[in-house]
Design an enzyme around this catalytic site. Structure first.
Site, mmCIF file in Angstrom:
data_model
loop_
_atom_site.group_PDB
_atom_site.id
_atom_site.type_symbol
_atom_site.label_atom_id
_atom_site.label_comp_id
_atom_site.label_asym_id
_atom_site.label_seq_id
_atom_site.Cartn_x
_atom_site.Cartn_y
_atom_site.Cartn_z
ATOM 1 N N LYS A 114 2.076 3.972 14.936
ATOM 2 C CA LYS A 114 1.960 5.333 15.456
ATOM 3 C C LYS A 114 2.899 5.567 16.623
ATOM 4 C CE LYS A 114 -2.246 6.805 13.391
ATOM 5 N NZ LYS A 114 -3.519 7.495 13.403
ATOM 6 N N LYS A 196 0.564 2.693 1.720
ATOM 7 C CA LYS A 196 -0.803 3.158 1.474
ATOM 8 C C LYS A 196 -0.833 4.683 1.317
ATOM 9 C CE LYS A 196 -2.959 4.202 5.902
ATOM 10 N NZ LYS A 196 -4.176 4.299 6.620
ATOM 11 N N LYS A 199 -2.027 10.997 4.159
ATOM 12 C CA LYS A 199 -1.849 12.454 4.177
ATOM 13 C C LYS A 199 -0.446 12.838 4.618
ATOM 14 C CE LYS A 199 -4.168 12.401 8.601
ATOM 15 N NZ LYS A 199 -4.975 11.199 8.627
HETATM 16 P P1 ATP Z 1 -3.452 8.260 7.217
HETATM 17 O O1 ATP Z 1 -3.296 8.857 8.596
HETATM 18 O O2 ATP Z 1 -2.522 7.118 7.000
HETATM 19 O O3 ATP Z 1 -3.472 9.264 6.113
HETATM 20 P P2 ATP Z 1 -6.106 8.398 7.470
HETATM 21 O O4 ATP Z 1 -6.017 8.789 8.920
HETATM 22 O O5 ATP Z 1 -6.373 9.447 6.473
HETATM 23 O O6 ATP Z 1 -4.852 7.572 7.140
HETATM 24 P P3 ATP Z 1 -7.974 6.839 8.514
HETATM 25 O O7 ATP Z 1 -8.667 7.853 9.351
HETATM 26 O O8 ATP Z 1 -7.009 5.890 9.151
HETATM 27 O O9 ATP Z 1 -7.236 7.450 7.319
HETATM 28 O O10 ATP Z 1 -9.020 6.002 7.742
HETATM 29 C C1 ATP Z 1 -10.301 6.402 7.387
HETATM 30 C C2 ATP Z 1 -10.898 5.337 6.514
HETATM 31 O O11 ATP Z 1 -10.265 5.375 5.241
HETATM 32 C C3 ATP Z 1 -10.689 3.930 7.048
HETATM 33 O O12 ATP Z 1 -11.825 3.143 6.753
HETATM 34 C C4 ATP Z 1 -9.494 3.448 6.292
HETATM 35 O O13 ATP Z 1 -9.487 2.051 6.156
HETATM 36 C C5 ATP Z 1 -9.677 4.126 4.944
HETATM 37 N N1 ATP Z 1 -8.386 4.381 4.308
HETATM 38 C C6 ATP Z 1 -7.401 5.215 4.730
HETATM 39 N N2 ATP Z 1 -6.368 5.224 3.885
HETATM 40 C C7 ATP Z 1 -6.714 4.372 2.880
HETATM 41 C C8 ATP Z 1 -6.054 3.935 1.685
HETATM 42 N N3 ATP Z 1 -4.865 4.398 1.346
HETATM 43 N N4 ATP Z 1 -6.706 3.048 0.889
HETATM 44 C C9 ATP Z 1 -7.933 2.587 1.215
HETATM 45 N N5 ATP Z 1 -8.594 2.953 2.321
HETATM 46 C C10 ATP Z 1 -8.004 3.827 3.145
#
Ligand code: ATP
Ligand code: LTN
Length: 332
Positions: A114, A196, A199
């Site tokens: 980040k 991964k 969003k």
């Molecule tokens: P990002 O900002 O990368 O989109 P996020 O902010 O949507 O991720 P987080 O808030 O970091 O997601 O995570 C919320 C929950 O979802 C956590 O338990 C995280 O481990 C899980 N998670 C997020 N992305 C994934 C993924 N691609 N596969 C499996 N679990 C995930």
């Protein structure tokens, strides 16, 4: 009677929930309420480590609560709350910051990620984020923290902080275990099967509120590979796109990789990709409809988060009081 074991987790309402969040985390929270004492929250304090639009943050926080309920978290049986409504999170976070080392924070993958993405705003909160997350967890003395694989490092630092604190002051905190699902622990982006699902790459990200037609299109456009035979078999290294789709299909249907290989034997990607899309659409349809229904009832949602904060607050305050006493603060 033996006390129930405790489970706790949170998600930042910094974006719309997606399939990765669902399969990696939320799906594994539902149906646990009989066996565990469960706490789930919207981690709004964490979101402001990155700039947020205030109105959107408020809207997303409420939508996320409606989605938790629509995913099967019954507010009568689970404690659902908004993190900023329970002041003990911020209060314990300060104490734990003083028991978290600069070196260990510097090694956190999420901080490195980040801070490189938001170079104009590498604030102290982004750096000390794991101490706040440790506070979120340790306040409730949970046995398990159900999260996707990317959060494992944060649960591990929480354990280190808890052990460090316990070594000085006696058994104050329960040392929790991460609880990571077999299928769905890491869902990759449909257009970027090396990263991964996130969003920040919306074309490869299936949002839980996406229209079925949009989901179908995203799966049709999912990146696979140049295998001429279009063979569906699991090979994460050489066929990451197919492996990701198989993992999603397995998490949704409960089928093993062997069963999936048999099902699509000789059928090619043209059949396989839409089939995975269809399974996801049918899984998400009732959740989306239920979310919309619940969202229309603002008074109900308000009653849920108020009751949740009250219940959570009582438990959290007990731990905070103990910590304050141990470190030597005068009782108010
Ligand atoms: P990002 O900002 O990368 O989109 P996020 O902010 O949507 O991720 P987080 O808030 O970091 O997601 O995570 C919320 C929950 O979802 C956590 O338990 C995280 O481990 C899980 N998670 C997020 N992305 C994934 C993924 N691609 N596969 C499996 N679990 C995930
Ligand atoms: N850091 C997590 C969200 C989060 C969390 C928690 C998860 C904040 N506090 C406590 C489990 C337990 C994330 O970014 N997904």
């Amino acid at each position: 009677m033996e006390a129930k074991k405790v489970m706790l987790s949170g998600i930042q309402p910094s974006g719309d929930l997606h399939l990765g969040n669902y399969l990696g985390a939320i799906k594994n929270w539902a149906d646990r309420a009989e066996e565990f004492d469960c706490y789930y929250f919207m981690a709004d304090l964490h979101t402001i480590t990155v700039r947020q639009d205030p109105a959107l943050l408020r809207k997303r926080t409420i939508t996320q609560l409606a989605q938790y309920i629509a995913c099967g978290l019954d507010p009568e049986k689970n404690t659902l709350f908004i993190q900023s409504h329970v002041p003990a999170h911020a209060q314990l976070a300060w104490v734990l910051e003083c028991y978290t080392m600069f070196g260990e924070l510097s090694r956190m993958t999420q901080f490195k990620d980040k801070s490189s993405k938001h170079q104009d705003n590498i604030n102290a909160g982004l750096f000390t984020y794991p101490s706040l997350m440790a506070a979120d967890i340790l306040l409730y003395q949970p046995d398990y923290v159900p999260v996707g694989e990317d959060q494992k490092q944060h649960v591990e630092i929480t354990r280190d902080i808890a052990v460090r604190f316990n070594n000085i002051y006696g058994d104050v905190f329960k040392v929790p275990e991460p609880y990571i699902p077999k299928a769905g622990a890491r869902v990759y982006g449909l257009t970027t099967p090396g990263d991964k699902m996130s969003k920040s790459v919306p074309e490869g990200c299936v949002f839980m509120m996406d229209d079925p037609a949009v989901i179908a299109k995203k799966f049709k456009r999912a990146v696979t590979d140049s295998d001429r035979e279009h063979c569906v078999y699991y090979d994460r290294e050489n066929k990451p796109g197919v492996a990701n789709l198989m993992n999603i299909y397995s998490a949704v249907t409960g089928k093993s990789y062997e069963e999936i290989e048999r099902e699509f034997d000789g059928q090619g990607y043209g059949v396989f990709k839409p089939a995975v899309g269809e399974a996801v659409i049918e899984m998400l349809r009732p959740i989306r409809e239920e979310t919309e229904r619940i969202l229309a009832d603002k008074a109900y949602l308000e009653s849920v988060y108020k009751a949740g904060a009250e219940r959570a607050g009582r438990v959290a305050f007990k731990t905070l009081r103990k910590v304050y006493k141990k470190v030597g603060f005068v009782a108010p």
